[in-house]
Design an enzyme around this catalytic site. Structure first.
Site, PDB file in Angstrom:
ATOM      1  N   HIS A  85       0.801  -1.217   0.000  1.00  0.00           N
ATOM      2  CA  HIS A  85       0.000   0.000   0.000  1.00  0.00           C
ATOM      3  C   HIS A  85       0.834   1.266   0.000  1.00  0.00           C
ATOM      4  O   HIS A  85       0.323   2.349   0.249  1.00  0.00           O
ATOM      5  CB  HIS A  85      -0.959   0.011   1.190  1.00  0.00           C
ATOM      6  CG  HIS A  85      -2.030  -1.024   1.067  1.00  0.00           C
ATOM      7  ND1 HIS A  85      -2.094  -2.119   1.900  1.00  0.00           N
ATOM      8  CD2 HIS A  85      -3.036  -1.173   0.180  1.00  0.00           C
ATOM      9  CE1 HIS A  85      -3.100  -2.879   1.542  1.00  0.00           C
ATOM     10  NE2 HIS A  85      -3.692  -2.339   0.501  1.00  0.00           N
ATOM     11  N   ILE A  92       0.834   6.955   0.231  1.00  0.00           N
ATOM     12  CA  ILE A  92       0.290   5.825   0.972  1.00  0.00           C
ATOM     13  C   ILE A  92      -1.185   5.684   0.633  1.00  0.00           C
ATOM     14  O   ILE A  92      -1.927   6.678   0.625  1.00  0.00           O
ATOM     15  CB  ILE A  92       0.430   6.050   2.497  1.00  0.00           C
ATOM     16  CG1 ILE A  92       1.883   6.366   2.849  1.00  0.00           C
ATOM     17  CG2 ILE A  92      -0.067   4.844   3.268  1.00  0.00           C
ATOM     18  CD1 ILE A  92       2.045   7.062   4.179  1.00  0.00           C
ATOM     19  N   CYS A  93      -1.591   4.451   0.345  1.00  0.00           N
ATOM     20  CA  CYS A  93      -3.010   4.205   0.093  1.00  0.00           C
ATOM     21  C   CYS A  93      -3.616   3.654   1.383  1.00  0.00           C
ATOM     22  O   CYS A  93      -3.512   2.467   1.656  1.00  0.00           O
ATOM     23  CB  CYS A  93      -3.165   3.207  -1.049  1.00  0.00           C
ATOM     24  SG  CYS A  93      -4.860   2.666  -1.280  1.00  0.00           S
ATOM     25  N   ALA A  94      -4.163   4.546   2.221  1.00  0.00           N
ATOM     26  CA  ALA A  94      -4.768   4.120   3.485  1.00  0.00           C
ATOM     27  C   ALA A  94      -6.057   4.900   3.688  1.00  0.00           C
ATOM     28  O   ALA A  94      -6.074   6.126   3.543  1.00  0.00           O
ATOM     29  CB  ALA A  94      -3.815   4.372   4.646  1.00  0.00           C
TER      30      ALA A  94
END
Ligand SMILES: [Zn+2]
Ligand SMILES: [Zn+2]
Ligand SMILES: [Zn+2]
Ligand SMILES: [Zn+2]
Ligand SMILES: [Zn+2]
Ligand SMILES: [Zn+2]
Ligand SMILES: [Zn+2]
Lengths: 153, 473
Positions: A85, A92-94
């Site tokens: 992620h 950041i893919c959150a």
């Protein structure tokens, strides 16, 4: 008259300075209420043993109503962790940085979440669309409309 | 006031989780009971329609002012005065008043309103509006107040020429010369009383005074004037008194109106008027109603009808039954009516709780609203009715309880017998099954037990995948 975001950040900074950061997280730089930097490392057994990363927080005047822009620093020889992620440009893919952000959360809460995201990683690899994303990525990760797939931690 | 400096660390329950400071104008959500500052949650909801704490859907309509206890807890937090030099601390709710009225370091607008500077209150006395223009009496130039002091010293008197005597004099003597110049045209000292003489000052005393008709009645005029002044003063006092009385009258009217509303059906316009007229008929009515009024007010705690006032209030309460019937029909229509004759002793006799419990049939009889007694009489009657009603409710509840216990016992017994029956049946079925099993196993000896694995698989439900230990990011 300080803005709401400045007052809230002053409060958080005061708490960090009086109570200290959680284990593995250290305040690197917080000279103003626009951008802060933290070092973050995963304690105990993990795939990232011995690696130290730098997190950059950028705040706009609507913080904490709107989320901070958070990314890993990838300049000056620093790298982003290899994680499904985390893109190689540090983005950041959150979901808590996007649609699941809540004003109740704080800078330290974000650090802790990212720390546990790294700690729970099973396999060191980049996101499948890393190359395509990095080529067109905007400077500010908040401008990206991430798609948070079901197995995203 | 957007931010406060709190003197003591605040209880974390009083801190808004959005701005991390004690609540300002706290509001709570109806759906999940969380509390925020009004400004904080309004802004957060504009961004996302969910509760920031638990992410439940939330709209602005579901946010209401917080409990008054929470409000007063945060309003009473001790804060510092925001003026840097002021050592004052006070409750948060009092700070605005301190800044407005008493803080000597607070900046307040110019009291004259002539400039839009903000001046610390302590410097108010010495404040001079920098750009207010003042006209110099000597030379007519306009100057700001700051420059005026210097100018006053510098400004030189210029000499003028008198219009009447052509004498020259300096500017600062202008007024004194005008008062003494013998050539100036003046009017008679009695001009205010009607003398129309006008002439030069030097001819006034020797020529006009002896011939002025008003000079002769000078004494009378001054006497008259002083008398007029006295009367005017007296008049003013009287006017003030009338104003005050008018205020009192208004209050009294309002009170009377409130009392009228409170009395409701006990107040009748016609009787109110007749008491004002003092007709003999009313007097008669008063005496006739007095005895039972006093009787019924004995137990009443209300101070308004002490024993010496019934002759004032009694006529307000009509004796005719039809009026009381129409007073509040919807309240009373469900009860059967029985006229009472206006004494509270009568009511209490009819509603003795002891007689009620023994005779529950009488429960439907409710004391009628009897307008022939005073309000207090009726109220005490109603109170007794309520007492007796609660007593009969009590006994009814007890009877009910006993009946319920009896019923439960009976049902228990029945269940027990049913259970015995079922047990018998089960035994029989078991015997039959055993019989049949013996036959089946006799026939199919080589086959393994058929129902073994079937029961096992149906009972065991394999567990799902383990729940991830990391919360969703
Ligand atoms: Zn909630
Ligand atoms: Zn708040
Ligand atoms: Zn002060
Ligand atoms: Zn001024
Ligand atoms: Zn002058
Ligand atoms: Zn003159
Ligand atoms: Zn005259």
């Amino acid at each position: 008259m300080a803005s709401i975001s400045a007052r809230r950040l002053a409060k958080e900074l005061h708490e960090i300075q009086t109570e200290g950061c959680p284990v593995g997280i250290n305040l690197l730089q917080a000279d103003d209420f626009a951008a802060w930097q933290f070092t973050i490392e995963v304690m105990g057994e993990s795939l990232y043993q011995g690696e130290v990363f730098t997190l950059l927080f950028r705040f706009d005047k609507h913080y904490p109503i709107s989320s901070p822009a958070v990314q890993f620093v990838v300049t000056d020889g620093k790298t982003s962790p290899v994680h499904p992620h985390v893109y190689s440009n540090g983005h950041i893919c959150a979901s808590i940085l996007g649609n699941e952000w809540s004003p109740v959360l704080s800078v330290i809460a974000v650090c802790l979440t990212l720390q546990s995201m790294l700690a729970s990683c099973k396999k060191k690899e980049r996101p499948p669309d890393n190359d395509r994303y990095v080529r067109h990525a905007p400077d500010n990760p908040k401008k990206t409309q991430f798609h948070y797939d079901g197995n995203s931690p | 006031m957007a931010s406060y400096n709190y003197v003591d660390p605040t209880n974390s329950n009083l801190v808004c989780c959005i701005c991390r400071t004690p609540f300002l104008d706290p509001v709570s959500t109806l759906t999940c009971g969380h509390t925020f500052c009004r400004a904080c949650i309004v802004e957060a909801l504009q961004h996302s329609s969910q509760c920031p704490v638990d992410r439940l859907p939330l709209t602005l309509e579901e946010v209401v002012s917080a409990n008054s206890i929470v409000r007063s807890l945060v309003d009473e937090l001790v804060v510092e005065c925001p003026s840097p030099e002021c050592p004052h601390t006070c409750q948060r709710q009092l700070l605005a008043g301190h800044l407005r009225d008493s803080c000597s370091y607070a900046e307040v607008p110019c009291p004259t309103g002539e400039c839009d500077q903000l001046i610390p209150r302590k410097d108010m006395e010495s404040h001079r509006c920098g750009h207010t223009l003042i006209t110099c009496h000597e030379c007519g130039t306009q100057l700001s107040s700051e420059d005026f002091k210097d100018h006053e010293a510098e400004c030189l008197p210029v000499s003028l020429v008198c219009d009447f005597c052509s004498a020259e004099y300096s500017r600062d003597l202008q007024s004194s010369h005008a008062e003494t110049c013998s050539e100036a045209i003046i009017s008679c000292v009695h001009a205010s009383n009607g003398c129309s003489w006008k002439g030069k000052r030097r001819s006034f005393t020797p020529k006009h005074i002896p011939s002025c008709p008003y000079e002769a009645i000078k004494g009378f005029l001054s006497l008259h004037e002083s008398k007029m002044a006295d009367l005017r003063e007296e008049n003013l006092g009287l006017r003030n008194k009338i104003d005050a009385l008018q205020g009192h009258l208004q209050n009294a009217t309002r009170d009377l109106h409130a009392a009228k509303t409170a009395l409701g059906p006990w107040y009748t316009q016609s009787l109110a008027h007749s008491i004002v007229e003092r007709s003999p008929h009313v007097q008669q009515r008063v005496t006739s109603s007095t005895p039972h009024v006093t009787e019924s007010t004995v137990s009443s705690p209300a101070p308004s009808t002490s024993a010496d006032t019934p002759d004032i209030f009694a006529p307000y309460f009509p004796e005719d039954e039809s009026f009381s019937a129409q007073a509040s029909p919807e309240q009373l229509s469900s009860f059967s009516w029985r006229p009472l004759h206006g004494t509270s002793s009568n009511i209490s006799q009819a509603w003795d709780p002891a007689s009620l419990t023994s005779r529950p049939v009488a429960q439907n009889n409710i004391a009628p609203l009897d307008l022939s007694t005073t309000l207090e009489g009726s109220l005490s009657g109603l109170r007794q009715s309520v007492v007796s009603l609660s007593a009969s409710m009590d006994s009814f509840g007890r009877r009910n309880e006993i009946a319920l216990t009896n019923e439960a016992l009976r049902v228990n017994e029945e269940i027990r017998s049913l259970r015995a029956n079922i047990h018998g049946l089960r035994m029989q079925v078991h015997a039959i099954m055993m019989d049949r099993n013996a036959q089946v196993t006799g026939r199919m000896q080589e086959m393994p037990s058929v129902d073994g694995p079937w029961t096992a698989s149906s009972r065991f439900i394999p567990g799902g995948p383990p729940v991830p230990s990391i919360t969703k990011l």
